[in-house]
Design a protein around this motif. Sequence first.
Motif, PDB file in Angstrom:
ATOM      1  N   SER A  10       0.808  -1.207   0.000  1.00 41.82           N
ATOM      2  CA  SER A  10       0.000   0.000   0.000  1.00 41.82           C
ATOM      3  C   SER A  10       0.842   1.257   0.000  1.00 41.82           C
ATOM      4  O   SER A  10       0.329   2.349  -0.187  1.00 41.82           O
ATOM      5  CB  SER A  10      -0.911   0.007   1.233  1.00 41.82           C
ATOM      6  OG  SER A  10      -0.116   0.062   2.401  1.00 41.82           O
ATOM      7  N   GLY A  11       2.156   1.119   0.233  1.00 39.37           N
ATOM      8  CA  GLY A  11       3.015   2.287   0.301  1.00 39.37           C
ATOM      9  C   GLY A  11       3.236   2.764   1.717  1.00 39.37           C
ATOM     10  O   GLY A  11       4.113   3.586   1.965  1.00 39.37           O
ATOM     11  N   ASN A  12       2.455   2.242   2.671  1.00 37.88           N
ATOM     12  CA  ASN A  12       2.621   2.617   4.068  1.00 37.88           C
ATOM     13  C   ASN A  12       2.909   1.365   4.886  1.00 37.88           C
ATOM     14  O   ASN A  12       2.332   0.311   4.633  1.00 37.88           O
ATOM     15  CB  ASN A  12       1.352   3.288   4.610  1.00 37.88           C
ATOM     16  CG  ASN A  12       1.051   4.585   3.886  1.00 37.88           C
ATOM     17  OD1 ASN A  12       1.948   5.403   3.679  1.00 37.88           O
ATOM     18  ND2 ASN A  12      -0.209   4.769   3.492  1.00 37.88           N
ATOM     19  N   LYS A  13       3.775   1.511   5.846  1.00 38.00           N
ATOM     20  CA  LYS A  13       4.098   0.384   6.715  1.00 38.00           C
ATOM     21  C   LYS A  13       2.920   0.078   7.624  1.00 38.00           C
ATOM     22  O   LYS A  13       2.330   0.968   8.237  1.00 38.00           O
ATOM     23  CB  LYS A  13       5.342   0.715   7.540  1.00 38.00           C
ATOM     24  CG  LYS A  13       5.771  -0.415   8.455  1.00 38.00           C
ATOM     25  CD  LYS A  13       6.989  -0.024   9.254  1.00 38.00           C
ATOM     26  CE  LYS A  13       7.376  -1.137  10.216  1.00 38.00           C
ATOM     27  NZ  LYS A  13       8.545  -0.772  11.034  1.00 38.00           N
ATOM     28  N   LEU A  14       2.565  -1.196   7.730  1.00 34.41           N
ATOM     29  CA  LEU A  14       1.466  -1.594   8.607  1.00 34.41           C
ATOM     30  C   LEU A  14       1.881  -1.453  10.063  1.00 34.41           C
ATOM     31  O   LEU A  14       3.029  -1.697  10.423  1.00 34.41           O
ATOM     32  CB  LEU A  14       1.084  -3.047   8.337  1.00 34.41           C
ATOM     33  CG  LEU A  14       0.408  -3.352   6.993  1.00 34.41           C
ATOM     34  CD1 LEU A  14       0.187  -4.846   6.865  1.00 34.41           C
ATOM     35  CD2 LEU A  14      -0.918  -2.627   6.882  1.00 34.41           C
ATOM     36  N   PRO A  15       0.951  -1.073  10.941  1.00 39.94           N
ATOM     37  CA  PRO A  15       1.257  -1.030  12.376  1.00 39.94           C
ATOM     38  C   PRO A  15       1.662  -2.420  12.871  1.00 39.94           C
ATOM     39  O   PRO A  15       1.197  -3.441  12.344  1.00 39.94           O
ATOM     40  CB  PRO A  15      -0.062  -0.571  13.012  1.00 39.94           C
ATOM     41  CG  PRO A  15      -0.832   0.063  11.901  1.00 39.94           C
ATOM     42  CD  PRO A  15      -0.421  -0.650  10.646  1.00 39.94           C
ATOM     43  N   ASP A  16       2.502  -2.460  13.891  1.00 40.91           N
ATOM     44  CA  ASP A  16       2.989  -3.744  14.407  1.00 40.91           C
ATOM     45  C   ASP A  16       1.848  -4.655  14.834  1.00 40.91           C
ATOM     46  O   ASP A  16       1.864  -5.862  14.568  1.00 40.91           O
ATOM     47  CB  ASP A  16       3.934  -3.510  15.586  1.00 40.91           C
ATOM     48  CG  ASP A  16       5.306  -3.026  15.129  1.00 40.91           C
ATOM     49  OD1 ASP A  16       5.561  -3.039  13.906  1.00 40.91           O
ATOM     50  OD2 ASP A  16       6.114  -2.640  15.995  1.00 40.91           O
ATOM     51  N   ASP A  17       0.833  -4.091  15.496  1.00 45.14           N
ATOM     52  CA  ASP A  17      -0.263  -4.926  15.992  1.00 45.14           C
ATOM     53  C   ASP A  17      -1.034  -5.576  14.858  1.00 45.14           C
ATOM     54  O   ASP A  17      -1.440  -6.740  14.950  1.00 45.14           O
ATOM     55  CB  ASP A  17      -1.219  -4.086  16.856  1.00 45.14           C
ATOM     56  CG  ASP A  17      -0.608  -3.698  18.189  1.00 45.14           C
ATOM     57  OD1 ASP A  17       0.411  -4.322  18.567  1.00 45.14           O
ATOM     58  OD2 ASP A  17      -1.131  -2.782  18.847  1.00 45.14           O
ATOM     59  N   LEU A  18      -1.219  -4.840  13.743  1.00 47.81           N
ATOM     60  CA  LEU A  18      -1.941  -5.398  12.608  1.00 47.81           C
ATOM     61  C   LEU A  18      -1.090  -6.448  11.892  1.00 47.81           C
ATOM     62  O   LEU A  18      -1.593  -7.503  11.495  1.00 47.81           O
ATOM     63  CB  LEU A  18      -2.329  -4.281  11.637  1.00 47.81           C
ATOM     64  CG  LEU A  18      -3.167  -4.701  10.422  1.00 47.81           C
ATOM     65  CD1 LEU A  18      -4.428  -5.428  10.878  1.00 47.81           C
ATOM     66  CD2 LEU A  18      -3.517  -3.486   9.567  1.00 47.81           C
ATOM     67  N   THR A  19       0.213  -6.152  11.742  1.00 53.85           N
ATOM     68  CA  THR A  19       1.112  -7.138  11.141  1.00 53.85           C
ATOM     69  C   THR A  19       1.142  -8.414  11.970  1.00 53.85           C
ATOM     70  O   THR A  19       1.104  -9.526  11.436  1.00 53.85           O
ATOM     71  CB  THR A  19       2.540  -6.562  11.035  1.00 53.85           C
ATOM     72  OG1 THR A  19       2.512  -5.364  10.263  1.00 53.85           O
ATOM     73  CG2 THR A  19       3.481  -7.556  10.381  1.00 53.85           C
ATOM     74  N   LEU A  20       1.200  -8.242  13.286  1.00 50.14           N
ATOM     75  CA  LEU A  20       1.222  -9.394  14.181  1.00 50.14           C
ATOM     76  C   LEU A  20      -0.056 -10.217  14.051  1.00 50.14           C
ATOM     77  O   LEU A  20      -0.025 -11.453  14.076  1.00 50.14           O
ATOM     78  CB  LEU A  20       1.413  -8.920  15.619  1.00 50.14           C
ATOM     79  CG  LEU A  20       1.656  -9.999  16.677  1.00 50.14           C
ATOM     80  CD1 LEU A  20       3.002 -10.664  16.448  1.00 50.14           C
ATOM     81  CD2 LEU A  20       1.600  -9.396  18.071  1.00 50.14           C
ATOM     82  N   ASP A  21      -1.192  -9.562  13.892  1.00 47.53           N
ATOM     83  CA  ASP A  21      -2.462 -10.261  13.748  1.00 47.53           C
ATOM     84  C   ASP A  21      -2.474 -11.106  12.479  1.00 47.53           C
ATOM     85  O   ASP A  21      -2.972 -12.246  12.472  1.00 47.53           O
ATOM     86  CB  ASP A  21      -3.612  -9.255  13.734  1.00 47.53           C
ATOM     87  CG  ASP A  21      -4.966  -9.938  13.635  1.00 47.53           C
ATOM     88  OD1 ASP A  21      -5.330 -10.673  14.569  1.00 47.53           O
ATOM     89  OD2 ASP A  21      -5.652  -9.745  12.611  1.00 47.53           O
TER      90      ASP A  21
END
Length: 377
Positions: A10-21
């Motif tokens: 998407s061009g933006n880094k995903l938040p850690d919590d969402l990546t972890l999910d």
Amino acid sequence: MDADSGDFGSGNKLPDDLTLDVLSRLPYKSFCRAKCTCTGWLSFSSNPHYCDKLPKPLTGFLYQKSESSAIEVASLCPDDGSFDTSLSFLPRYEWLELTDSCNGLVLCKYGRNTSSPSVAHFVVCNPATRQWMELPETLLEPEGHSYATKLAFDPSWSPYFYVFNFEEKRNPVERWACISKVAIFSSRNSTVDCQPHVLLGGKLFLQTSSCRILVIDAFHNTEQPSHWIFDLPGYKPTSPMVDCLTGYLGHKSGVLHYVQPDTGGRTLLVWARDGYPHGDWNLKHRLSMSNAFGQDIFLDEHFDGFLSCHYDIQSLDLERGLVFLCHFAAERLLSYSLSTGKLTKIRDGLRRYLYYVPNCSMFPAKETDKDQDVSEP
């Protein structure tokens, strides 16, 4: 996808919590592949705040009823069939005997029709990747010597594994055998120069039969490794036996631990070492096994002049808060929860198992192409 940042496009880094999910929903083998493509995802595995939420390996116990029988697994998790724990990918040896396992790798002793009694053959394999490596022949001394062969592998420290062959010479006057020679095999370059052991931070900790710990450091330099010795908790030079012989070494969050029965097995003590070679053992838990097993099995207190223990510690998984035991009379493999104090039956019928946790890392390339080749389908 940006392989360094964890960006899914998407061009933006995903938040850690969402990546972890997202990562937590993957099967363990898929997660192992995914974290190899992104340094950010790999760092989650070593972060205590995140690692509990990530996919866990399908742990279990490898066993065989005899050296000529098939290798089987007593799984602690649902098996999706992705790991060949029967080791069917190995060459068809005349016989195959489980010897040791460590962090996803398995060490076996094998025989061939042309094998000499004065030579031992070993192979190390990874059931998750179906890779295997035969070790150089191990020459055995004549009568009066015994051998203990141990596998050491810590992927958080090095991608290479080590195999230690300890030669013990028994003095007919003394009660204990002493280690007279150590041969070290390294998968880094395929060179070679009985009791619980653990590899931690590049050091091998081996419990000796005299209830002390032998530490071997810098063994990646197989010509001149360093070593030292320190005492187990409760060690007394005048009485080296009793409960320390049935203890077990392990680690949690990079800290050396030791679990041992006390008072004939009625209590289980969990110790942590705050440093080495200098440091002290600190008692972390005192657990009542009388409550877990019931009082009846502890009525017969003595055997051959010593306090008897009716169970044996098979392995530790302190990150999960589990101690694995084998009850002698019932020949029953059990797990004991440090948090609940409850025992859970895993399997009946055998007394010796090898704890197995899959590791999906491939064998690294050797630094020399001499000697043995790494084999895979």
